[in-house]
Design a protein around this motif. Structure first.
Motif, PDB file in Angstrom:
ATOM      1  N   ASN A   1       0.836  -1.205   0.000  1.00  0.00           N
ATOM      2  CA  ASN A   1       0.000   0.000   0.000  1.00  0.00           C
ATOM      3  C   ASN A   1       0.869   1.253   0.000  1.00  0.00           C
ATOM      4  OD1 ASN A   1      -2.443  -1.324  -0.074  1.00  0.00           O
ATOM      5  ND2 ASN A   1      -2.780  -1.206   2.130  1.00  0.00           N
TER       6      ASN A   1
ATOM      7  N   ASN B   1      -0.913   4.377  -1.139  1.00  0.00           N
ATOM      8  CA  ASN B   1      -2.287   4.062  -0.763  1.00  0.00           C
ATOM      9  C   ASN B   1      -2.349   3.566   0.683  1.00  0.00           C
ATOM     10  OD1 ASN B   1      -5.046   3.666  -1.043  1.00  0.00           O
ATOM     11  ND2 ASN B   1      -4.801   1.570  -1.744  1.00  0.00           N
ATOM     12  N   ASP B   2      -1.588   4.192   1.550  1.00  0.00           N
ATOM     13  CA  ASP B   2      -1.576   3.846   2.963  1.00  0.00           C
ATOM     14  C   ASP B   2      -2.907   4.304   3.564  1.00  0.00           C
ATOM     15  OD1 ASP B   2      -0.406   2.976   5.359  1.00  0.00           O
ATOM     16  OD2 ASP B   2       0.387   4.975   5.792  1.00  0.00           O
ATOM     17  N   TRP B   3      -3.670   3.404   4.187  1.00  0.00           N
ATOM     18  CA  TRP B   3      -4.989   3.816   4.654  1.00  0.00           C
ATOM     19  C   TRP B   3      -5.405   3.249   6.012  1.00  0.00           C
ATOM     20  CZ3 TRP B   3      -8.979   0.236   5.190  1.00  0.00           C
ATOM     21  CH2 TRP B   3      -8.755  -1.014   4.615  1.00  0.00           C
TER      22      TRP B   3
ATOM     23  N   CYS C   1      -8.270   3.858  10.641  1.00  0.00           N
ATOM     24  CA  CYS C   1      -8.374   3.736   9.186  1.00  0.00           C
ATOM     25  C   CYS C   1      -8.822   5.095   8.687  1.00  0.00           C
ATOM     26  CB  CYS C   1      -9.343   2.637   8.763  1.00  0.00           C
ATOM     27  SG  CYS C   1     -11.071   2.948   9.181  1.00  0.00           S
ATOM     28  N   TRP C   2      -8.500   5.392   7.459  1.00  0.00           N
ATOM     29  CA  TRP C   2      -8.911   6.677   6.906  1.00  0.00           C
ATOM     30  C   TRP C   2      -9.249   6.516   5.442  1.00  0.00           C
ATOM     31  CZ3 TRP C   2      -4.271   5.578   9.164  1.00  0.00           C
ATOM     32  CH2 TRP C   2      -3.166   5.449   8.330  1.00  0.00           C
ATOM     33  N   TYR C   3     -10.061   7.460   4.989  1.00  0.00           N
ATOM     34  CA  TYR C   3     -10.518   7.455   3.600  1.00  0.00           C
ATOM     35  C   TYR C   3     -10.430   8.887   3.083  1.00  0.00           C
ATOM     36  CZ  TYR C   3     -13.227   6.434  -0.545  1.00  0.00           C
ATOM     37  OH  TYR C   3     -13.613   6.278  -1.842  1.00  0.00           O
ATOM     38  N   LEU C   4      -9.830   9.053   1.911  1.00  0.00           N
ATOM     39  CA  LEU C   4      -9.723  10.372   1.296  1.00  0.00           C
ATOM     40  C   LEU C   4     -10.887  10.557   0.323  1.00  0.00           C
ATOM     41  CD1 LEU C   4      -5.897  10.435   0.566  1.00  0.00           C
ATOM     42  CD2 LEU C   4      -7.111  11.476   2.478  1.00  0.00           C
TER      43      LEU C   4
ATOM     44  N   ARG D   1      -9.522  14.148   4.442  1.00  0.00           N
ATOM     45  CA  ARG D   1      -9.222  12.858   5.083  1.00  0.00           C
ATOM     46  C   ARG D   1     -10.229  12.621   6.214  1.00  0.00           C
ATOM     47  NH1 ARG D   1      -3.550  10.321   7.068  1.00  0.00           N
ATOM     48  NH2 ARG D   1      -4.318   9.320   8.952  1.00  0.00           N
TER      49      ARG D   1
ATOM     50  N   GLU E   1     -11.053  10.116   9.151  1.00  0.00           N
ATOM     51  CA  GLU E   1     -10.327   9.111   9.944  1.00  0.00           C
ATOM     52  C   GLU E   1     -11.235   8.555  11.032  1.00  0.00           C
ATOM     53  OE1 GLU E   1      -6.085   9.745  10.860  1.00  0.00           O
ATOM     54  OE2 GLU E   1      -6.704   9.485  12.959  1.00  0.00           O
TER      55      GLU E   1
ATOM     56  N   ALA F   1     -12.021  -1.932   3.062  1.00  0.00           N
ATOM     57  CA  ALA F   1     -11.711  -0.969   1.989  1.00  0.00           C
ATOM     58  C   ALA F   1     -12.909  -0.712   1.076  1.00  0.00           C
ATOM     59  CB  ALA F   1     -10.486  -1.416   1.189  1.00  0.00           C
TER      60      ALA F   1
END
Length: 160
Positions: free
Chosen positions: A44, A49-51, A67-70, A75, A77, A141
């Motif tokens: 990742n 793509n570190d998430w 965990c986070w999502y852009l 962001r 988190e 994911a």
């Protein structure tokens, strides 16, 4: 979809069919879980793509992290946590995002994300090869990719 398949194919499969009650073999399974997670996180990072970040108790039975999502250059988190079920790996883990409890229909009591229709049948076909890294890649994911944009658009979550 081919990129996701290549990503998942690069996660090492596990071979030890043991759960927390299997004393000796569980230690071997936890080592395999960590090796698969390390490989998945490494790939990742290589793909920018570190998430997520995870850690566990010393027995490998309780896991937590972030965990986070852009989405739209923001962001989002969240805390992520799960316990390894006693029937693991026959029973898949139930990933929990406590901060999102009650904000989407695709979630159970306690903030457990819904993986019943799509991920759990895949898990069942791949026992004992799938582990935590696979649950993150094929469970959490895709859930984040569907649910976070929807929650943002409905103004149920925002960046603080």
């Amino acid at each position: 979809m081919a990129e996701i398949s290549a990503e998942v194919a690069a996660i090492p499969c596990l071979s030890t069919n043991a759960g927390p009650r299997d004393a000796e073999n569980w230690v071997t399974r936890v080592k395999e879980e960590y090796l698969a997670l390390i490989q998945y996180i490494k790939q990742n990072k290589e793909r920018d793509n570190d998430w997520f970040k995870l850690e566990s108790n010393k027995e490998g039975t309780k896991w937590w992290g972030k965990c986070w999502y852009l989405y739209e250059h923001q962001r989002y988190e969240f805390r992520v946590e799960f316990d390894i079920p006693v029937a693991y790996p026959q029973a898949a883990i139930e990933i929990t995002l406590p901060e999102l409890e009650g904000k989407t229909a695709k979630m159970y009591r306690g903030g457990r994300i819904c993986l019943t229709d799509h991920f759990k049948p895949l898990w069942q076909r791949n026992i004992p090869k799938f582990g935590i890294a696979h649950a993150m890649a094929l469970g959490l994911a895709p859930w984040l990719a569907v649910e976070i944009p929807d929650l943002v658009q409905k103004k149920l979550i925002s960046v603080e």
